[in-house]
Design a protein around this motif. Structure first.
Motif, PDB file in Angstrom:
ATOM      1  N   LEU A 196       0.842  -1.191   0.000  1.00 13.17           N
ATOM      2  CA  LEU A 196       0.000   0.000   0.000  1.00 13.17           C
ATOM      3  C   LEU A 196       0.879   1.245   0.000  1.00 13.17           C
ATOM      4  N   GLN A 197       0.683   2.111  -0.995  1.00 17.88           N
ATOM      5  CA  GLN A 197       1.464   3.342  -1.099  1.00 17.88           C
ATOM      6  C   GLN A 197       0.636   4.523  -0.641  1.00 17.88           C
ATOM      7  N   ALA A 198       1.251   5.416   0.156  1.00 17.60           N
ATOM      8  CA  ALA A 198       0.535   6.618   0.596  1.00 17.60           C
ATOM      9  C   ALA A 198       1.495   7.602   1.241  1.00 17.60           C
TER      10      ALA A 198
ATOM     11  N   LEU B 106      -5.477   4.417   4.249  1.00 16.87           N
ATOM     12  CA  LEU B 106      -4.537   3.329   4.498  1.00 16.87           C
ATOM     13  C   LEU B 106      -5.194   2.240   5.338  1.00 16.87           C
ATOM     14  N   PHE B 107      -5.920   2.626   6.357  1.00 21.89           N
ATOM     15  CA  PHE B 107      -6.575   1.634   7.212  1.00 21.89           C
ATOM     16  C   PHE B 107      -7.739   0.955   6.508  1.00 21.89           C
ATOM     17  N   THR B 108      -8.549   1.714   5.792  1.00 20.54           N
ATOM     18  CA  THR B 108      -9.676   1.072   5.105  1.00 20.54           C
ATOM     19  C   THR B 108      -9.181   0.138   4.008  1.00 20.54           C
ATOM     20  N   ASP B 109      -8.110   0.510   3.318  1.00 22.98           N
ATOM     21  CA  ASP B 109      -7.527  -0.371   2.302  1.00 22.98           C
ATOM     22  C   ASP B 109      -6.937  -1.626   2.935  1.00 22.98           C
TER      23      ASP B 109
ATOM     24  N   ASP C 134      -5.149  -6.484  13.364  1.00 20.44           N
ATOM     25  CA  ASP C 134      -4.955  -6.848  14.767  1.00 20.44           C
ATOM     26  C   ASP C 134      -3.762  -6.124  15.389  1.00 20.44           C
ATOM     27  N   ILE C 135      -2.783  -5.805  14.571  1.00 26.51           N
ATOM     28  CA  ILE C 135      -1.567  -5.143  15.041  1.00 26.51           C
ATOM     29  C   ILE C 135      -1.250  -4.011  14.081  1.00 26.51           C
ATOM     30  N   ALA C 136      -1.062  -2.798  14.611  1.00 24.38           N
ATOM     31  CA  ALA C 136      -0.715  -1.647  13.775  1.00 24.38           C
ATOM     32  C   ALA C 136       0.566  -1.021  14.318  1.00 24.38           C
TER      33      ALA C 136
ATOM     34  N   LYS D  38      -5.271   7.524  15.767  1.00 19.42           N
ATOM     35  CA  LYS D  38      -6.725   7.699  15.702  1.00 19.42           C
ATOM     36  C   LYS D  38      -7.382   6.588  14.886  1.00 19.42           C
ATOM     37  N   GLU D  39      -6.855   6.349  13.676  1.00 16.56           N
ATOM     38  CA  GLU D  39      -7.474   5.341  12.808  1.00 16.56           C
ATOM     39  C   GLU D  39      -7.263   3.929  13.338  1.00 16.56           C
TER      40      GLU D  39
END
Length: 257
Positions: free
Chosen positions: A66-68, A79-82, A91-93, A129-130
């Motif tokens: 994922l590029q951003a 990024l999170f929705t993708d 589960d882990i960010a 936040k996300e």
């Protein structure tokens, strides 16, 4: 009782193409993560992201690239929705993104100030936040900061200053997300043996940093090696879940608070 192992977990790593982020991606896949989303910033790091993705897949994990540019709230939300769309959940960010600037206070421009805070503080804020919105219950959230938060030093006002708010974000998020079993931590390595470090330092400063930690003589480079940070990250996002709201300076005795 909640499962705090790595096995079967879906992981998002911001800045996961190379250096510490890339090694974390590879390590968590090797320890049983079922899926890993590897974020990279631009085409300049796409090749490294693809190399990391290949290793993750070889370890048996599903992978998403994922590029951003994460300096806007909308980009972090996407990024999170993708990631959720690609992996089925998170589960882990882990956010390893950052930008360093070593420059005298009086010479820092407004544009440099804005850039440093956009990358090191704003992106971190909206990542947290996300994560709070998208992480599964009993999830794990970690942000990479810097051991300069415990240092008394010149020339890093914009860099360390922009990382400093993450300590407060981490504490607040741990209180707000704790009811769902989510642990929130920050890790501050010492000067690391990566291009991120060498691009800012003159030879005399490099020599100093290589001798400044209590355990410098036991490091292969004298600096913090990324291989020494990865096990700590793995612990904090698994069995070390009871540690939350904390910023841990992992630097071999380079500095403390």
């Amino acid at each position: 009782m909640a499962d705090h192992s790595i096995t079967g977990k879906r992981v998002l790593i911001a800045g996961g193409a190379k250096n510490l982020g890339g090694l974390i991606a590879r390590d968590l896949a090797a320890h049983g993560a079922s899926a890993v989303a590897v974020h990279y910033n631009s085409d300049a790091t796409r090749g490294a992201a693809e190399e990391t993705a290949a290793v993750v897949e070889a370890a048996g994990a599903k992978v998403a690239l994922l590029q951003a540019d994460l300096t806007t709230a909308a980009a972090v939300e996407k990024l999170f929705t993708d990631t959720v769309a690609a992996l089925g959940g998170v589960d882990i960010a882990i956010n390893t993104t950052g930008m360093v600037l070593k420059k005298p206070f009086a010479e820092i421009t407004e544009d440099e100030y804005d850039t440093m805070f956009a990358i090191n503080a704003k992106a971190a804020f909206f990542f947290i936040k996300e994560a709070g919105r998208h992480l599964s219950d009993n999830g794990k959230l970690m942000t990479l900061v810097t051991s300069l938060l415990g240092a008394f030093t010149p020339f890093y006002s914009a860099y360390a200053g922009a990382k400093a708010p993450v300590e407060h974000f981490t504490r607040a998020a741990s209180k707000e997300f704790g009811a769902r079993g989510i642990s929130v931590t920050a890790v501050g390595p010492g000067p690391m043996d990566t291009p991120f470090f060498y691009g800012q330092e003159a030879a005399d400063a490099v020599a100093y940093h290589k001798s400044a930690a209590s355990l410098s003589s036991f490091s292969k480079t004298g600096l913090t090696d990324i291989e020494d940070i990865v096990p700590l990250v793995r612990f904090l996002v698994s069995e070390g879940w009871w540690i939350t709201g904390q910023t841990i300076l992992a630097n071999g005795g380079y500095t403390t608070k």
